[in-house]
Design a protein around this motif. Structure first.
Motif, PDB file in Angstrom:
ATOM      1  N   MET A   1      54.875  19.160  42.057  1.00 22.12           N
ATOM      2  CA  MET A   1      53.644  19.321  42.844  1.00 22.12           C
ATOM      3  C   MET A   1      53.633  20.636  43.622  1.00 22.12           C
ATOM      4  SD  MET A   1      51.380  16.936  42.433  1.00 22.12           S
ATOM      5  CE  MET A   1      51.768  17.309  40.713  1.00 22.12           C
ATOM      6  N   LEU A   2      54.800  21.062  44.095  1.00 16.58           N
ATOM      7  CA  LEU A   2      54.855  22.334  44.814  1.00 16.58           C
ATOM      8  C   LEU A   2      54.564  23.488  43.861  1.00 16.58           C
ATOM      9  CD1 LEU A   2      55.410  23.856  47.429  1.00 16.58           C
ATOM     10  CD2 LEU A   2      57.839  23.902  46.807  1.00 16.58           C
ATOM     11  N   ALA A   3      55.180  23.468  42.686  1.00 10.38           N
ATOM     12  CA  ALA A   3      54.963  24.543  41.712  1.00 10.38           C
ATOM     13  C   ALA A   3      53.509  24.565  41.244  1.00 10.38           C
ATOM     14  CB  ALA A   3      55.898  24.369  40.524  1.00 10.38           C
ATOM     15  N   VAL A   4      52.975  23.406  40.867  1.00 11.87           N
ATOM     16  CA  VAL A   4      51.593  23.337  40.395  1.00 11.87           C
ATOM     17  C   VAL A   4      50.625  23.672  41.522  1.00 11.87           C
ATOM     18  CG1 VAL A   4      49.799  21.780  39.529  1.00 11.87           C
ATOM     19  CG2 VAL A   4      52.095  21.698  38.556  1.00 11.87           C
ATOM     20  N   GLY A   5      50.894  23.162  42.720  1.00 12.80           N
ATOM     21  CA  GLY A   5      50.011  23.417  43.851  1.00 12.80           C
ATOM     22  C   GLY A   5      49.914  24.892  44.186  1.00 12.80           C
ATOM     23  N   GLU A   6      51.056  25.579  44.215  1.00 11.69           N
ATOM     24  CA  GLU A   6      51.044  27.007  44.532  1.00 11.69           C
ATOM     25  C   GLU A   6      50.389  27.809  43.404  1.00 11.69           C
ATOM     26  OE1 GLU A   6      51.577  28.196  47.301  1.00 11.69           O
ATOM     27  OE2 GLU A   6      52.821  26.750  48.350  1.00 11.69           O
ATOM     28  N   LEU A   7      50.668  27.440  42.165  1.00  5.85           N
ATOM     29  CA  LEU A   7      50.079  28.143  41.031  1.00  5.85           C
ATOM     30  C   LEU A   7      48.555  28.022  41.059  1.00  5.85           C
ATOM     31  CD1 LEU A   7      50.540  29.678  38.357  1.00  5.85           C
ATOM     32  CD2 LEU A   7      50.640  27.452  37.224  1.00  5.85           C
ATOM     33  N   LEU A   8      48.051  26.821  41.300  1.00  6.38           N
ATOM     34  CA  LEU A   8      46.606  26.608  41.304  1.00  6.38           C
ATOM     35  C   LEU A   8      45.954  27.213  42.546  1.00  6.38           C
ATOM     36  CD1 LEU A   8      46.249  22.962  39.950  1.00  6.38           C
ATOM     37  CD2 LEU A   8      45.932  25.127  38.727  1.00  6.38           C
ATOM     38  N   SER A   9      46.623  27.171  43.688  1.00  5.99           N
ATOM     39  CA  SER A   9      46.013  27.736  44.894  1.00  5.99           C
ATOM     40  C   SER A   9      45.888  29.257  44.791  1.00  5.99           C
ATOM     41  CB  SER A   9      46.821  27.349  46.142  1.00  5.99           C
ATOM     42  OG  SER A   9      48.133  27.866  46.086  1.00  5.99           O
ATOM     43  N   PHE A  10      46.919  29.925  44.281  1.00  7.56           N
ATOM     44  CA  PHE A  10      46.816  31.376  44.104  1.00  7.56           C
ATOM     45  C   PHE A  10      45.853  31.707  42.964  1.00  7.56           C
ATOM     46  CE2 PHE A  10      50.559  31.675  46.788  1.00  7.56           C
ATOM     47  CZ  PHE A  10      50.356  32.879  47.443  1.00  7.56           C
ATOM     48  N   GLY A  11      45.864  30.883  41.919  1.00  7.59           N
ATOM     49  CA  GLY A  11      44.913  31.103  40.834  1.00  7.59           C
ATOM     50  C   GLY A  11      43.481  30.957  41.308  1.00  7.59           C
ATOM     51  N   ALA A  12      43.213  29.925  42.116  1.00  2.62           N
ATOM     52  CA  ALA A  12      41.869  29.710  42.652  1.00  2.62           C
ATOM     53  C   ALA A  12      41.461  30.856  43.570  1.00  2.62           C
ATOM     54  CB  ALA A  12      41.809  28.385  43.399  1.00  2.62           C
ATOM     55  N   TYR A  13      42.423  31.326  44.364  1.00  5.19           N
ATOM     56  CA  TYR A  13      42.101  32.425  45.279  1.00  5.19           C
ATOM     57  C   TYR A  13      41.707  33.681  44.514  1.00  5.19           C
ATOM     58  CZ  TYR A  13      42.784  36.479  48.232  1.00  5.19           C
ATOM     59  OH  TYR A  13      42.598  37.680  48.860  1.00  5.19           O
ATOM     60  N   PHE A  14      42.530  34.111  43.568  1.00 12.14           N
ATOM     61  CA  PHE A  14      42.240  35.367  42.869  1.00 12.14           C
ATOM     62  C   PHE A  14      41.013  35.253  41.970  1.00 12.14           C
ATOM     63  CE2 PHE A  14      46.810  36.193  43.802  1.00 12.14           C
ATOM     64  CZ  PHE A  14      46.634  37.393  44.490  1.00 12.14           C
ATOM     65  N   LEU A  15      40.834  34.103  41.330  1.00 12.08           N
ATOM     66  CA  LEU A  15      39.654  33.910  40.504  1.00 12.08           C
ATOM     67  C   LEU A  15      38.395  33.835  41.369  1.00 12.08           C
ATOM     68  CD1 LEU A  15      38.502  33.455  37.697  1.00 12.08           C
ATOM     69  CD2 LEU A  15      38.989  31.010  37.955  1.00 12.08           C
ATOM     70  N   GLY A  16      38.460  33.088  42.451  1.00 13.11           N
ATOM     71  CA  GLY A  16      37.314  32.994  43.348  1.00 13.11           C
ATOM     72  C   GLY A  16      36.977  34.316  44.006  1.00 13.11           C
ATOM     73  N   LYS A  17      38.003  35.056  44.380  1.00 15.39           N
ATOM     74  CA  LYS A  17      37.786  36.371  44.979  1.00 15.39           C
ATOM     75  C   LYS A  17      37.029  37.284  44.025  1.00 15.39           C
ATOM     76  CE  LYS A  17      40.267  40.434  46.682  1.00 15.39           C
ATOM     77  NZ  LYS A  17      41.592  41.037  46.979  1.00 15.39           N
ATOM     78  N   ALA A  18      37.404  37.254  42.758  1.00 16.32           N
ATOM     79  CA  ALA A  18      36.738  38.107  41.773  1.00 16.32           C
ATOM     80  C   ALA A  18      35.261  37.732  41.628  1.00 16.32           C
ATOM     81  CB  ALA A  18      37.448  37.989  40.424  1.00 16.32           C
ATOM     82  N   ILE A  19      34.945  36.441  41.781  1.00 21.14           N
ATOM     83  CA  ILE A  19      33.567  35.991  41.610  1.00 21.14           C
ATOM     84  C   ILE A  19      32.704  36.346  42.808  1.00 21.14           C
ATOM     85  CG2 ILE A  19      32.099  33.939  41.351  1.00 21.14           C
ATOM     86  CD1 ILE A  19      34.414  32.668  39.779  1.00 21.14           C
ATOM     87  N   ILE A  20      33.251  36.208  44.023  1.00 17.85           N
ATOM     88  CA  ILE A  20      32.420  36.379  45.230  1.00 17.85           C
ATOM     89  C   ILE A  20      32.536  37.755  45.859  1.00 17.85           C
ATOM     90  CG2 ILE A  20      32.662  33.911  45.711  1.00 17.85           C
ATOM     91  CD1 ILE A  20      34.565  34.656  48.006  1.00 17.85           C
ATOM     92  N   SER A  21      33.414  38.610  45.332  1.00 18.74           N
ATOM     93  CA  SER A  21      33.717  39.878  46.004  1.00 18.74           C
ATOM     94  C   SER A  21      32.508  40.789  46.207  1.00 18.74           C
ATOM     95  CB  SER A  21      34.801  40.632  45.228  1.00 18.74           C
ATOM     96  OG  SER A  21      34.363  40.912  43.904  1.00 18.74           O
ATOM     97  N   ALA A  22      31.489  40.685  45.359  1.00 24.80           N
ATOM     98  CA  ALA A  22      30.323  41.567  45.491  1.00 24.80           C
ATOM     99  C   ALA A  22      29.579  41.329  46.797  1.00 24.80           C
ATOM    100  CB  ALA A  22      29.380  41.347  44.311  1.00 24.80           C
ATOM    101  N   HIS A  23      29.618  40.110  47.306  1.00 23.35           N
ATOM    102  CA  HIS A  23      28.884  39.781  48.534  1.00 23.35           C
ATOM    103  C   HIS A  23      29.787  39.267  49.653  1.00 23.35           C
ATOM    104  CE1 HIS A  23      24.994  40.260  46.563  1.00 23.35           C
ATOM    105  NE2 HIS A  23      25.464  39.550  45.548  1.00 23.35           N
ATOM    106  N   VAL A  24      30.947  38.714  49.299  1.00 21.03           N
ATOM    107  CA  VAL A  24      31.829  38.118  50.310  1.00 21.03           C
ATOM    108  C   VAL A  24      33.240  38.657  50.104  1.00 21.03           C
ATOM    109  CG1 VAL A  24      32.668  35.970  51.334  1.00 21.03           C
ATOM    110  CG2 VAL A  24      30.416  36.025  50.224  1.00 21.03           C
TER     111      VAL A  24
END
Length: 268
Positions: A127-150
């Motif tokens: 759970m620690l490995a999967v949790g960290e992998l998904l949290s950083f993945g969500a951050y970088f993917l989400g950042k790429a999507i919202i970066s134009a305005h946020v």
């Protein structure tokens, strides 16, 4: 005559055994797929829809997202994915009682605390490995999507701690659920208990009056633990993010100790 090598070899052998069981069970695979679908797929879809309608969005909503970008790309996905984590944590041990496999496990390894320790260590690591992998993945993917305005950056106050904290929260919630599964030993009952605590009881405590009510609400397990993946805590919060995580860890430790006592003392 007792083999003197057995005590040393018991835990490593049980770790390998529990890892084999965990990774070959279909419920584990599908739960991890569901977590990834929520953290990455659903989050991306929602973030894309929000940014696509940015020009027509309410100004107050735009301002909120600018000041709370992780609420969209991290906090909400974690809130939904925690339901999957809770179910998986319960089933790691309750499923063995349902199928009767626990008796075979204890025949192969009579040291019950060794069995439980192996389950805890293997599941916590996963759970620690999967949790960290998904949290950083969500951050970088989400950042790429919202970066134009946020705009958002790991160097912003509290952001790195929040992203790491999402993985830590996932691991602790998994152990919290596993402990309840070991205590209750019935899949449906344990899942109902965990989800009831997360979704209903923790929220209803906000209705309690006075300062004591505020303290009860703040010290509920997931209410306290969720502070770790918030970049900033609400003004007037009774706990800091790390204090909240310590409270959640304390609740989990109490449940794990209770589970260990019952696991050792009750019949399989």
């Amino acid at each position: 005559m007792t083999d003197p090598v057995l005590p040393r070899a018991a835990l490593p052998g049980m770790l390998r055994s529990e890892w084999t069981k965990l990774r070959t069970v279909r419920s584990t695979v599908w739960s991890l797929v569901a977590m990834a679908a929520i953290a990455l797929g659903l989050m991306s879809l929602i973030a894309w829809a929000v940014i696509r309608q940015w020009d027509t969005a309410d100004p107050s909503g735009q301002e909120y997202l600018r000041t709370h970008p992780l609420d969209l790309i991290l906090s909400r996905p974690v809130f939904i994915a925690q339901l999957v984590v809770a179910v998986l944590g319960v089933m790691v041990i309750s499923a063995e009682y349902t199928t009767g496999m626990i008796r075979s496990t204890l025949q192969a390894q009579p040291r019950r605390l060794t069995v439980l320790s192996a389950k805890i260590l293997v599941f916590a690591g996963l759970m620690l490995a999967v949790g960290e992998l998904l949290s950083f993945g969500a951050y970088f993917l989400g950042k790429a999507i919202i970066s134009a305005h946020v705009p958002v950056s790991l160097s912003d106050p509290g952001v790195t701690r929040a992203v790491i904290g999402a993985g830590l929260f996932t691991a602790m919630l998994g152990l919290f659920s596993l402990a309840l599964g070991a205590i209750i030993r019935h899949t449906a009952g344990a899942i109902t208990t965990v989800l009831g605590l997360i979704l209903i009881v923790s929220q209803l405590t906000s209705l309690l009056p006075g300062t004591w009510g505020a303290r009860v609400h703040a010290w509920m397990p997931t209410n306290a633990g969720s502070l770790i993946f918030e970049p900033t805590v609400p003004r007037g919060s009774l706990l800091t993010p790390w204090e909240g995580y310590a409270v959640f860890s304390g609740w989990t430790a109490i449940l794990l100790i209770s589970a260990a006592y019952l696991f050792k003392s009750r019949d399989a």
